[in-house]
Design a protein around this motif. Sequence first.
Motif, PDB file in Angstrom:
ATOM      1  N   PRO A  19     -13.053 -31.637   6.579  1.00  0.00           N
ATOM      2  CA  PRO A  19     -12.800 -32.302   5.287  1.00  0.00           C
ATOM      3  C   PRO A  19     -11.346 -32.718   5.170  1.00  0.00           C
ATOM      4  N   VAL A  20     -11.129 -33.861   4.497  1.00  0.00           N
ATOM      5  CA  VAL A  20      -9.777 -34.401   4.331  1.00  0.00           C
ATOM      6  C   VAL A  20      -9.476 -34.512   2.844  1.00  0.00           C
ATOM      7  N   SER A  21      -8.378 -33.919   2.409  1.00  0.00           N
ATOM      8  CA  SER A  21      -7.936 -34.013   1.025  1.00  0.00           C
ATOM      9  C   SER A  21      -7.245 -35.355   0.812  1.00  0.00           C
ATOM     10  N   LEU A  22      -7.713 -36.110  -0.176  1.00  0.00           N
ATOM     11  CA  LEU A  22      -7.183 -37.439  -0.443  1.00  0.00           C
ATOM     12  C   LEU A  22      -6.279 -37.480  -1.673  1.00  0.00           C
ATOM     13  N   ARG A  23      -6.583 -36.700  -2.677  1.00  0.00           N
ATOM     14  CA  ARG A  23      -5.783 -36.702  -3.902  1.00  0.00           C
ATOM     15  C   ARG A  23      -6.053 -35.411  -4.665  1.00  0.00           C
ATOM     16  N   GLN A  24      -5.015 -34.810  -5.213  1.00  0.00           N
ATOM     17  CA  GLN A  24      -5.144 -33.624  -6.053  1.00  0.00           C
ATOM     18  C   GLN A  24      -4.688 -33.957  -7.466  1.00  0.00           C
ATOM     19  N   GLY A  25      -5.261 -33.260  -8.450  1.00  0.00           N
ATOM     20  CA  GLY A  25      -4.866 -33.527  -9.822  1.00  0.00           C
ATOM     21  C   GLY A  25      -5.505 -32.552 -10.785  1.00  0.00           C
ATOM     22  N   THR A  26      -5.241 -32.780 -12.068  1.00  0.00           N
ATOM     23  CA  THR A  26      -5.804 -31.924 -13.108  1.00  0.00           C
ATOM     24  C   THR A  26      -7.206 -32.402 -13.470  1.00  0.00           C
ATOM     25  N   CYS A  37     -10.279 -26.288 -18.240  1.00  0.00           N
ATOM     26  CA  CYS A  37      -9.176 -26.995 -17.586  1.00  0.00           C
ATOM     27  C   CYS A  37      -8.860 -26.336 -16.253  1.00  0.00           C
ATOM     28  N   GLY A  38      -8.403 -27.137 -15.331  1.00  0.00           N
ATOM     29  CA  GLY A  38      -8.050 -26.598 -14.022  1.00  0.00           C
ATOM     30  C   GLY A  38      -7.573 -27.688 -13.098  1.00  0.00           C
ATOM     31  N   MET A  39      -7.809 -27.493 -11.818  1.00  0.00           N
ATOM     32  CA  MET A  39      -7.364 -28.423 -10.787  1.00  0.00           C
ATOM     33  C   MET A  39      -8.568 -28.891  -9.974  1.00  0.00           C
ATOM     34  N   ALA A  40      -8.447 -30.095  -9.451  1.00  0.00           N
ATOM     35  CA  ALA A  40      -9.506 -30.643  -8.599  1.00  0.00           C
ATOM     36  C   ALA A  40      -8.880 -31.315  -7.389  1.00  0.00           C
ATOM     37  N   ASP A  41      -9.628 -31.308  -6.321  1.00  0.00           N
ATOM     38  CA  ASP A  41      -9.202 -31.916  -5.067  1.00  0.00           C
ATOM     39  C   ASP A  41     -10.230 -32.984  -4.703  1.00  0.00           C
ATOM     40  N   LEU A  42      -9.801 -34.246  -4.604  1.00  0.00           N
ATOM     41  CA  LEU A  42     -10.700 -35.311  -4.147  1.00  0.00           C
ATOM     42  C   LEU A  42     -10.759 -35.233  -2.625  1.00  0.00           C
ATOM     43  N   HIS A  55     -13.745 -31.541  -5.762  1.00  0.00           N
ATOM     44  CA  HIS A  55     -13.979 -30.091  -5.763  1.00  0.00           C
ATOM     45  C   HIS A  55     -13.056 -29.473  -6.808  1.00  0.00           C
ATOM     46  N   ALA A  56     -13.659 -28.909  -7.857  1.00  0.00           N
ATOM     47  CA  ALA A  56     -12.896 -28.462  -9.017  1.00  0.00           C
ATOM     48  C   ALA A  56     -13.031 -26.962  -9.245  1.00  0.00           C
ATOM     49  N   ILE A  57     -11.951 -26.358  -9.734  1.00  0.00           N
ATOM     50  CA  ILE A  57     -11.952 -24.968 -10.193  1.00  0.00           C
ATOM     51  C   ILE A  57     -11.359 -24.969 -11.591  1.00  0.00           C
ATOM     52  N   VAL A  58     -12.160 -24.563 -12.589  1.00  0.00           N
ATOM     53  CA  VAL A  58     -11.721 -24.612 -13.983  1.00  0.00           C
ATOM     54  C   VAL A  58     -11.979 -23.271 -14.669  1.00  0.00           C
ATOM     55  N   ARG A  59     -11.242 -23.058 -15.752  1.00  0.00           N
ATOM     56  CA  ARG A  59     -11.399 -21.840 -16.546  1.00  0.00           C
ATOM     57  C   ARG A  59     -11.558 -22.219 -18.013  1.00  0.00           C
ATOM     58  N   SER A  60     -12.283 -21.405 -18.741  1.00  0.00           N
ATOM     59  CA  SER A  60     -12.508 -21.652 -20.157  1.00  0.00           C
ATOM     60  C   SER A  60     -11.216 -21.482 -20.940  1.00  0.00           C
ATOM     61  N   THR A  61     -11.054 -22.306 -21.971  1.00  0.00           N
ATOM     62  CA  THR A  61      -9.880 -22.177 -22.842  1.00  0.00           C
ATOM     63  C   THR A  61     -10.063 -21.086 -23.882  1.00  0.00           C
ATOM     64  N   SER A  62     -11.278 -20.522 -23.960  1.00  0.00           N
ATOM     65  CA  SER A  62     -11.546 -19.425 -24.893  1.00  0.00           C
ATOM     66  C   SER A  62     -12.263 -18.310 -24.148  1.00  0.00           C
ATOM     67  N   ASN A  75     -25.187 -33.110 -16.330  1.00  0.00           N
ATOM     68  CA  ASN A  75     -24.504 -34.127 -17.133  1.00  0.00           C
ATOM     69  C   ASN A  75     -23.242 -33.581 -17.794  1.00  0.00           C
ATOM     70  N   LEU A  76     -22.354 -33.021 -16.998  1.00  0.00           N
ATOM     71  CA  LEU A  76     -21.065 -32.593 -17.507  1.00  0.00           C
ATOM     72  C   LEU A  76     -20.211 -33.816 -17.843  1.00  0.00           C
ATOM     73  N   SER A  77     -19.235 -33.604 -18.701  1.00  0.00           N
ATOM     74  CA  SER A  77     -18.233 -34.631 -18.950  1.00  0.00           C
ATOM     75  C   SER A  77     -16.971 -34.218 -18.214  1.00  0.00           C
ATOM     76  N   VAL A  78     -16.611 -34.977 -17.184  1.00  0.00           N
ATOM     77  CA  VAL A  78     -15.522 -34.603 -16.283  1.00  0.00           C
ATOM     78  C   VAL A  78     -14.452 -35.683 -16.301  1.00  0.00           C
ATOM     79  N   SER A  79     -13.190 -35.270 -16.468  1.00  0.00           N
ATOM     80  CA  SER A  79     -12.048 -36.187 -16.408  1.00  0.00           C
ATOM     81  C   SER A  79     -11.076 -35.694 -15.347  1.00  0.00           C
ATOM     82  N   PHE A  80     -10.591 -36.640 -14.527  1.00  0.00           N
ATOM     83  CA  PHE A  80      -9.624 -36.326 -13.474  1.00  0.00           C
ATOM     84  C   PHE A  80      -8.327 -37.057 -13.789  1.00  0.00           C
TER      85      PHE A  80
END
Length: 443
Positions: A19-26, A37-42, A55-62, A75-80
């Motif tokens: 696998p090749v990582s192309l872009r990382q972000g929130t 909220c968390g981080m994701a790797d394209l 590929h995302a790893i997120v944690r609950s804000t509550s 049908n999650l709502s996902v923003s990168f």
Amino acid sequence: MSRPEPLQPVYQFSSAQEPVSLRQGTVEVDFNNDRFCGMADLVLRFLPGPRLVFHAIVRSTSEPELPFFLNVPDNLSVSFNGQKMEGFRGRWKANGNTLEFDWIPRSQPVVLSDMQPKNSVAAIFHLFNFPEFRGGNYQEVAPLGCALLVLESEDWKISLQELPEDATREAWDQIKNEGGCFLTHMVKMERKDGEQFSGEDAQEQCFLLDNFLSFINGGRCWPVCGVGLDASGETTWETFASPRPVRPPYSWFNPYKASQAELLFPLFAKRWQQSAEWRDCLHSAIYWYVQANTSGGSPSIDAAIILAQAALERLAHHYLVVDQKVVSGKGRASDRLRMLFSACGIPNEIMDATPDIRRANGTFKKDTRWMDAPHAITDIRNSLVHPVSKKKLHDCHVDAWKLSLWYLELSVLALCGYDGTYVSRLTAKYVTDSANVPWGKKA
């Protein structure tokens, strides 16, 4: 004259299928009336087949109430990086208030940049599983040790370059021995007048190039993971897509006479850009062509015959009915194909190169014999779609498939105004056996 430096991959597409990582972000995910909220790797994954994944790893804000992750919906709502990404959920796992999951984009390419500013002087793309080629007209200006293919239209210059240090040959050794999808060439796109262009301009040219390369390759082939560059070499935009893992099947193109592609490209581009209708016609014909160009795998030969003739009828209808307006849209398919081939200078008679069709035709009663090759291939096609014919035609399927593809390749070449050489799938013994097109000048 000094040789230019070879183009280098922008991303670390190695000889291994890692696998090749192309872009990382929130990343932000809305789920169960909560925001994570968390981080994701394209990532571009190659096994079991190429796929673009966030590929995302997120944690609950509550603090969630257990059990919280009994079921994660598709049908999650996902923003990168603040940009909503339409897609669907892949594999996932949860631990406490932490969710790890794959988000697969619904469409490609994935665009994470503003593509409108006209601030690029070049665009770089990566090309996978494209055949090794020789015999281009620009080898004297190629980087040392790298074969070069230059495709020029009225406004654009597109360079296809082998990887340096025999990396293209090594990639093809792996493809032949193991299968898979490997980087084989780099693509550089620039305007001939040196003017700056936008990412949208580059995407439009890339769509044309996708179809052209698929036609000369005989199978789906497109450059991926494009990067725009400004005059100082800084990145202006990026797009991300997964390649197509195909072994190029047989086609009309002789990879050891790459000048065929250089001759065809400006003619193809002119026809493509003539009108939106011509663009749609060529795109549809090539789409069906690459699916029909099988060797008995998927689709099977009988399905490939139907697909090839759908492409032929699309070309015939557009050229004769829409473009030239010489016939109406009514009438028999064989008549329209006959007219198309005659207008293009392609022979209509049944040839020795299709012995099973010739042999079968000799067994029919006089009033049921095929009058020519268009009559034969449409009758064989009809026997598959409307199985009411009393003729036993299954022995003719391979001939009908090869003949339909031969007609399709020559029709596209002729409609573009090409008069060079090609590889005839009916008569060539080797992929390097080039012959003049039937309507071209004799050698």
